[in-house]
Scaffold this motif. Sequence first.
Motif, PDB file in Angstrom:
ATOM      1  N   GLY A 218       8.747   8.456 -13.615  1.00  0.00           N
ATOM      2  CA  GLY A 218       9.202   9.781 -14.288  1.00  0.00           C
ATOM      3  C   GLY A 218      10.475  10.092 -13.508  1.00  0.00           C
ATOM      4  N   ARG A 219      11.012  11.267 -13.901  1.00  0.00           N
ATOM      5  CA  ARG A 219      12.421  11.569 -13.420  1.00  0.00           C
ATOM      6  C   ARG A 219      12.440  11.813 -12.109  1.00  0.00           C
ATOM      7  NH1 ARG A 219      14.755  15.020 -16.980  1.00  0.00           N
ATOM      8  NH2 ARG A 219      15.868  16.190 -15.132  1.00  0.00           N
ATOM      9  N   ASN A 220      13.506  10.956 -11.369  1.00  0.00           N
ATOM     10  CA  ASN A 220      13.679  11.027 -10.027  1.00  0.00           C
ATOM     11  C   ASN A 220      12.240  10.443  -9.034  1.00  0.00           C
ATOM     12  OD1 ASN A 220      15.679  12.828 -11.007  1.00  0.00           O
ATOM     13  ND2 ASN A 220      15.046  14.755  -9.996  1.00  0.00           N
ATOM     14  N   LYS A 221      11.469   9.908  -9.920  1.00  0.00           N
ATOM     15  CA  LYS A 221      10.543   9.359  -9.202  1.00  0.00           C
ATOM     16  C   LYS A 221      10.152   7.898  -9.401  1.00  0.00           C
ATOM     17  CE  LYS A 221       7.791  13.756  -9.119  1.00  0.00           C
ATOM     18  NZ  LYS A 221       8.684  14.290 -10.274  1.00  0.00           N
ATOM     19  N   ALA A 222      10.272   6.971  -8.405  1.00  0.00           N
ATOM     20  CA  ALA A 222       9.949   5.511  -8.674  1.00  0.00           C
ATOM     21  C   ALA A 222       9.691   4.950  -7.348  1.00  0.00           C
ATOM     22  CB  ALA A 222      11.060   4.823  -9.398  1.00  0.00           C
ATOM     23  N   VAL A 223       9.214   3.817  -7.370  1.00  0.00           N
ATOM     24  CA  VAL A 223       8.836   2.869  -6.085  1.00  0.00           C
ATOM     25  C   VAL A 223       9.518   1.684  -6.020  1.00  0.00           C
ATOM     26  CG1 VAL A 223       6.795   4.095  -5.298  1.00  0.00           C
ATOM     27  CG2 VAL A 223       6.559   2.118  -7.108  1.00  0.00           C
TER      28      VAL A 223
ATOM     29  N   GLU B 236       0.646  -1.274   0.174  1.00  0.00           N
ATOM     30  CA  GLU B 236       0.003  -0.185   0.013  1.00  0.00           C
ATOM     31  C   GLU B 236       0.902   1.201   0.048  1.00  0.00           C
ATOM     32  OE1 GLU B 236      -3.642   0.480   1.962  1.00  0.00           O
ATOM     33  OE2 GLU B 236      -3.914  -1.726   2.015  1.00  0.00           O
ATOM     34  N   TYR B 237       2.005   1.187   0.547  1.00  0.00           N
ATOM     35  CA  TYR B 237       3.107   2.322   0.456  1.00  0.00           C
ATOM     36  C   TYR B 237       3.279   2.753  -0.886  1.00  0.00           C
ATOM     37  CZ  TYR B 237       7.316   4.510   1.207  1.00  0.00           C
ATOM     38  OH  TYR B 237       8.815   5.515   0.864  1.00  0.00           O
ATOM     39  N   SER B 238       3.728   1.652  -1.699  1.00  0.00           N
ATOM     40  CA  SER B 238       4.203   2.084  -2.814  1.00  0.00           C
ATOM     41  C   SER B 238       2.895   2.397  -3.825  1.00  0.00           C
ATOM     42  CB  SER B 238       4.782   0.671  -3.581  1.00  0.00           C
ATOM     43  OG  SER B 238       5.658   0.241  -3.000  1.00  0.00           O
TER      44      SER B 238
ATOM     45  N   GLY C  80      10.776   5.371  -1.906  1.00  0.00           N
ATOM     46  CA  GLY C  80      10.387   5.877  -3.108  1.00  0.00           C
ATOM     47  C   GLY C  80      11.545   7.326  -3.621  1.00  0.00           C
ATOM     48  N   GLY C  81      11.084   7.937  -4.597  1.00  0.00           N
ATOM     49  CA  GLY C  81      11.855   9.150  -4.734  1.00  0.00           C
ATOM     50  C   GLY C  81      13.126   8.812  -5.655  1.00  0.00           C
ATOM     51  N   PHE C  82      14.101   9.657  -5.395  1.00  0.00           N
ATOM     52  CA  PHE C  82      15.269   9.597  -6.241  1.00  0.00           C
ATOM     53  C   PHE C  82      16.084   8.333  -6.003  1.00  0.00           C
ATOM     54  CE2 PHE C  82      19.549  11.172  -6.789  1.00  0.00           C
ATOM     55  CZ  PHE C  82      19.551  11.360  -8.278  1.00  0.00           C
ATOM     56  N   MET C  83      16.127   7.738  -4.815  1.00  0.00           N
ATOM     57  CA  MET C  83      16.992   6.861  -4.626  1.00  0.00           C
ATOM     58  C   MET C  83      16.251   5.530  -5.367  1.00  0.00           C
ATOM     59  SD  MET C  83      19.634   7.041  -3.215  1.00  0.00           S
ATOM     60  CE  MET C  83      20.075   5.219  -3.000  1.00  0.00           C
ATOM     61  N   ALA C  84      15.010   5.494  -5.288  1.00  0.00           N
ATOM     62  CA  ALA C  84      14.198   4.353  -5.704  1.00  0.00           C
ATOM     63  C   ALA C  84      14.542   4.473  -7.506  1.00  0.00           C
ATOM     64  CB  ALA C  84      12.623   4.368  -5.663  1.00  0.00           C
ATOM     65  N   TRP C  85      14.429   5.597  -8.002  1.00  0.00           N
ATOM     66  CA  TRP C  85      14.457   5.896  -9.370  1.00  0.00           C
ATOM     67  C   TRP C  85      16.071   5.333  -9.775  1.00  0.00           C
ATOM     68  CZ3 TRP C  85      17.337   9.563 -12.303  1.00  0.00           C
ATOM     69  CH2 TRP C  85      16.959   9.731 -13.543  1.00  0.00           C
ATOM     70  N   LEU C  86      17.086   5.801  -8.920  1.00  0.00           N
ATOM     71  CA  LEU C  86      18.319   5.171  -9.172  1.00  0.00           C
ATOM     72  C   LEU C  86      18.624   3.794  -9.132  1.00  0.00           C
ATOM     73  CD1 LEU C  86      20.867   7.545  -7.422  1.00  0.00           C
ATOM     74  CD2 LEU C  86      20.419   7.446  -9.870  1.00  0.00           C
ATOM     75  N   THR C  87      17.807   3.243  -8.157  1.00  0.00           N
ATOM     76  CA  THR C  87      17.892   1.647  -8.151  1.00  0.00           C
ATOM     77  C   THR C  87      16.939   1.002  -9.322  1.00  0.00           C
ATOM     78  OG1 THR C  87      17.367   1.924  -5.489  1.00  0.00           O
ATOM     79  CG2 THR C  87      17.134  -0.340  -6.591  1.00  0.00           C
ATOM     80  N   TRP C  88      16.101   1.794  -9.729  1.00  0.00           N
ATOM     81  CA  TRP C  88      15.327   1.301 -10.806  1.00  0.00           C
ATOM     82  C   TRP C  88      16.319   1.211 -12.218  1.00  0.00           C
ATOM     83  CZ3 TRP C  88      14.489   3.338 -15.669  1.00  0.00           C
ATOM     84  CH2 TRP C  88      13.202   2.569 -16.690  1.00  0.00           C
ATOM     85  N   MET C  89      17.107   2.273 -12.430  1.00  0.00           N
ATOM     86  CA  MET C  89      17.944   2.598 -13.425  1.00  0.00           C
ATOM     87  C   MET C  89      18.791   1.693 -13.409  1.00  0.00           C
ATOM     88  SD  MET C  89      18.358   6.181 -15.138  1.00  0.00           S
ATOM     89  CE  MET C  89      19.599   6.761 -14.095  1.00  0.00           C
ATOM     90  N   PHE C  90      19.585   1.395 -12.170  1.00  0.00           N
ATOM     91  CA  PHE C  90      20.571   0.474 -11.975  1.00  0.00           C
ATOM     92  C   PHE C  90      20.149  -0.986 -12.327  1.00  0.00           C
ATOM     93  CE2 PHE C  90      23.265  -2.178  -9.201  1.00  0.00           C
ATOM     94  CZ  PHE C  90      24.470  -1.838  -9.540  1.00  0.00           C
TER      95      PHE C  90
END
Lengths: 444, 444
Positions: free
Chosen positions: B365-370, B223-225, B380-390
Amino acid sequence: MVGESGEIKIPQSELPRLVVVGGGFGGLRFLKKLDTSQFQVVLLDRYNYHTFQPLLYQVATAGLEPDSIAGPLRKSFQNRKNFYFRMATVSKIDGENQIVETNIGSVKYDRLVLACGSLTNFFGNDDFEKKSFPLKQVPHALNLRSQILQNFEKAVLKTDENEMQRLMNYVIVGGGPTGVEVAGALGELKKHVLPKDFPELNLNKMQIYLIEGQERLLGAMSEYSSRKAFDYLKKFDVNIYVGKVVKAFDGETVTLNDGMQIPSETLVWGAGVKGNAIEGLTHDITPDKRFKVDEYSRVVGFDNIYAIGDVASMMDEDHPRGHPMLAPVAIQQGQLLANNLNGLSKGKPWKAFKYLDKGTMATVGRNKAVTELMGKFKYGGFMAWLTWMFVHLILIVEFRSKIVIFGNWLWNYFTYDRGTRLIIRPFVKAKARKKAKPEPLVEV
Amino acid sequence: MVGESGEIKIPQSELPRLVVVGGGFGGLRFLKKLDTSQFQVVLLDRYNYHTFQPLLYQVATAGLEPDSIAGPLRKSFQNRKNFYFRMATVSKIDGENQIVETNIGSVKYDRLVLACGSLTNFFGNDDFEKKSFPLKQVPHALNLRSQILQNFEKAVLKTDENEMQRLMNYVIVGGGPTGVEVAGALGELKKHVLPKDFPELNLNKMQIYLIEGQERLLGAMSEYSSRKAFDYLKKFDVNIYVGKVVKAFDGETVTLNDGMQIPSETLVWGAGVKGNAIEGLTHDITPDKRFKVDEYSRVVGFDNIYAIGDVASMMDEDHPRGHPMLAPVAIQQGQLLANNLNGLSKGKPWKAFKYLDKGTMATVGRNKAVTELMGKFKYGGFMAWLTWMFVHLILIVEFRSKIVIFGNWLWNYFTYDRGTRLIIRPFVKAKARKKAKPEPLVEV
């Protein structure tokens, strides 16, 4: 799709309207240089992107992604005042009433710049038009790429030697830069890429034929360059026939004028182009379908219609049949016309066009190219190849593409690989292949 | 195209023949790990490339070239012994006689691995199937990209407000990762890219609708995500409707189950998939068209047929309706099956499958992911987005693609641009849109 009045929707303006047909090399350079505070500009193109045609052959041979040699037109003019792009195919010009008609409606103009380029010339042969592979647009390049890759997927299935050979024979008609570059790129595929992908096939059986009607390749260049290109292609085992003409192609066999027959499903058409002279301005069109223009690019008989690039035939002492259909001519004519129009408000006298031939070049494969600079310096080999790369990277319009293309080339160079060999176009069987005309982009 | 005997040409071998259907995540990992000195391997796929499906949405929204998310299958196995690829669409399996039938002929097997993935599930609605845009294959992504860009080219021509609005409304059905990612990417286009390309249009009018039948987005995540994703999409002004279902679409209007109507020409279909259970093995297929398998991936009723990934339904205590149709499941099942088969010659006992859920993630979107890792860490946020990219860069199969994709992402990030917005597919009018089935790649 056509507006209520039949006119394409464009905001009202007090400025005179200048309509440009075509976003190729000529149209793009013209618009880059034009002072759009003096005109309301409308650019019409059937595609929403500019095609960097000199590198189409690399898309067709799986060396580059299609996206890397095309630049979105709207992006090129994002911050221009009084600039309007409309994706439309122009069908007719009414010079008397100053109207351009398109598939999405009509548009009035005060001045008109025709930069609509050239079309593949099949010399009226229906078979060639329907069954061969031209190389003028991005969809053409994708079709040829899929054809080549699918031929090999089919060849591994064949038990009949003749059927297999037909799939592994490639005939290229036309020994100009396009033909030479395609033949060289196919030679590289044969030597470096396909043997790894198809260990089951004997790639020595892959035969590349280059057919040229004149007595030498690269007829627009010096004999030195012709000989160099010939030697380079021979290193790739390309079968070169000069002084011969393709007479017929039924989708399975290519027949030359001397009766020689080559079994092949793939005829690449690099044999000629003709001007894309749009209907309407019927007088003063040359036999090769170009608009006759004076030294200011004005279409004969009109004060407010200009033609530049491939579609314009500007004759002078050095060019009795018009200038060559080359990107540099189009670019220089576009630039001069823009400067002349920019000077209108200040009453500056118009300058006449004088072509500055900076040189010509063609590449035949890794480390192999021929270059002629300023009509003086002729050289081949690795240095010519470096020059070719450098000039094409400089020329290509999009900054982003430069990075992508350079990256691809580095990758290809050091790995002897081609990254983009995907079959993503629907397969069309040679026998039943439909007329390869540009796709309808907007339906009315 | 079918060989004389009706059998596809494959060299004779003394090794038992193992046929793999499908070069997706499961099939590819299986083959990477398989010891091909023990088998003659035949891989069948209707395309000549592997599709990295998690990034299809970026191709559809002009963020990546199609070539960068697809890897040629032959290239992946260039130096493998006893490996044969055949581009073919499998039509039927004859389990009794051990024969696979395809559009280019039949092939006998000693062992068969079904890794044929899933199909878009339109739940039997013909209108949805013909008129909406699914997103499972590269051609789908190119079609959607062309549709989006053409809608805006058409919108600038409209004088009728309603007609214009219909072109600027986008409805996405399904609030899973695909729907959320498409909605976010469209939001980015609306905010950063399209306003520069279309200064004539008021991009605030572009409306993105996301319709989810359950009570929250990303139902497979916490639910958080769900809440985070909801908040992120709201920042892009996405209209989110949960607990609602799309009932009808006629190509011009989307109708929901509560009677609400949204005028739109573009319905993106992310509402569900079903297994691609090929005809022939009729018994023990689940209602969602997956082959029932035991914990060793053996199709129920057969000793020598295995199914892995989306097309396999392996039920256990934690997964009473089979494992989720996700790439990590397919990869892990492929790896285990290869290991089990590799151990055959040494008489090793087979290991049963146990799914290790490393985590799930979705980007908005940019800087936004869960991101949810190992069922423990949710952020969430920038760190999640970096994880997603990686994670996506690590996962993607082709080393070359990693460079190209990372380059594109860097470019997009720092320029707020999308490089690949070309319309290169033929336009198909929504009203008359044909069934978006995979292209016929080989004609017989």
